[in-house]
Design an enzyme around this catalytic site. Structure first.
Site, PDB file in Angstrom:
ATOM      1  N   ASP A 169       0.798  -1.012   0.125  1.00 42.54           N
ATOM      2  CA  ASP A 169      -0.089  -0.037  -0.073  1.00 42.54           C
ATOM      3  C   ASP A 169       0.937   1.379   0.061  1.00 42.54           C
ATOM      4  OD1 ASP A 169      -2.435   1.669   0.598  1.00 42.54           O
ATOM      5  OD2 ASP A 169      -1.524   2.031   2.681  1.00 42.54           O
TER       6      ASP A 169
ATOM      7  N   GLY B 186      -5.732   2.464  -3.270  1.00 44.55           N
ATOM      8  CA  GLY B 186      -6.758   2.913  -3.847  1.00 44.55           C
ATOM      9  C   GLY B 186      -6.572   4.325  -4.806  1.00 44.55           C
TER      10      GLY B 186
ATOM     11  N   ASN C 152      -9.135  -0.807   3.387  1.00 43.71           N
ATOM     12  CA  ASN C 152      -8.895  -1.744   2.111  1.00 43.71           C
ATOM     13  C   ASN C 152      -7.587  -2.525   1.881  1.00 43.71           C
ATOM     14  OD1 ASN C 152      -7.228   0.571   1.892  1.00 43.71           O
ATOM     15  ND2 ASN C 152      -7.614   0.923  -0.212  1.00 43.71           N
TER      16      ASN C 152
END
Length: 269
Positions: free
Chosen positions: A9, A44, A222
């Site tokens: 991430d 994201g 997420n």
């Protein structure tokens, strides 16, 4: 040596609180690539926002992959080839903007020229634009200004309100799209069945490797599915509690080179 897939991430994980990649993190990733391991940026963020980080890491030259829009698009950093893509049902997008307007919250999506939004532009939307280096174009009827298929919409609201809206949007649209949050104030609206775990599975199939070869690091809501999928799922010290509960290992925070610590401990020979 087993080739590892290092899935990262970005915000709150690879980048520190100033949105910078530390020298130690960068060196660890470079050394891992030199030893034949694969780096994947799973975020994201829209593709332009992920691409800016990939270039800082030299992935346009050294290779690697981007999982942008929360996994709705997989792209080869070296060739630019889109290996997989999933888009929102066309009829849903105007309804998302309409509901956001009714609730008085921000709603945006992404096109080549930048961020397309409704007339409400809040601080969280400005943050999203700044992180990704994109300009916001607000419209009374934003859906009428979309010219390419949509990979993701993003709603913005104060954290407590966003938690309630997550349930409301899921109740209204849950049969057609997936609804979740990446940050307490970001409402993620993505194609059905799309997520970082699902996207990692597809990439592993393409690469001919299994979940046991994946080391996944994250901090946000997420990231949980990707961390659960990976052979070694790692939560940052600054991660949401629910993410820590899903992890096999907890590393130092994003301001303390937690990514580099994992690569040095579990990857580098």
């Amino acid at each position: 040596m087993t080739r590892k897939i290092i899935a990262l991430d970005l915000d709150g994980t690879l980048t520190n609180s100033r949105k910078e990649i530390s020298r130690r993190n960068k060196a660890a990733l470079h050394n891992a690539q030199k030893q034949g391991h694969i780096v994947v940026l799973a975020s994201g963020r829209p593709t332009p926002g992920v691409w800016s980080v990939a270039k800082r890491l030299g992935m346009d030259v050294n290779g690697g992959y981007m999982l942008s829009y929360n996994g709705a698009r997989i792209q080869d950093c070296k060739t630019g080839e889109i290996l997989y893509q999933c888009t929102m049902p066309e009829e849903i997008v105007p309804k998302l903007f309409a509901m956001a307007k009714e609730k008085g919250i921000g709603m945006m999506t992404y096109q080549k020229e930048g961020i397309i939004s409704g007339e409400i532009v809040d601080d969280y939307m400005e943050l999203e634009a700044r992180i990704n280096g994109l300009k916001i174009y607000p419209y009374e009827d934003p859906a009428s200004h979309l010219v390419t298929p949509v990979n993701k919409c993003l709603g913005t609201a104060e954290p407590e309100w966003a938690a309630k809206l997550e349930e409301e949007f899921r109740e209204h649209f849950g049969e057609s799209i997936d609804v979740g949050r990446s940050e307490p104030f970001f409402l993620e609206l993505i194609p059905k069945g799309v997520g970082k775990a699902e996207s990692m599975k597809k990439l592993c199939e393409i690469l001919g490797q299994g979940a046991e070869d994946v080391i996944a690091l994250g901090d946000g809501f997420n990231d949980r599915s990707m961390i659960e999928y990976a052979g070694l799922g790692v939560a940052m010290a600054n991660a949401q509690d629910i993410v820590k509960e899903a992890a096999d290992y907890i590393t130092a925070s994003n301001d303390e080179d937690g990514v580099a610590m994992i690569i040095e401990k579990f990857v580098l020979q």
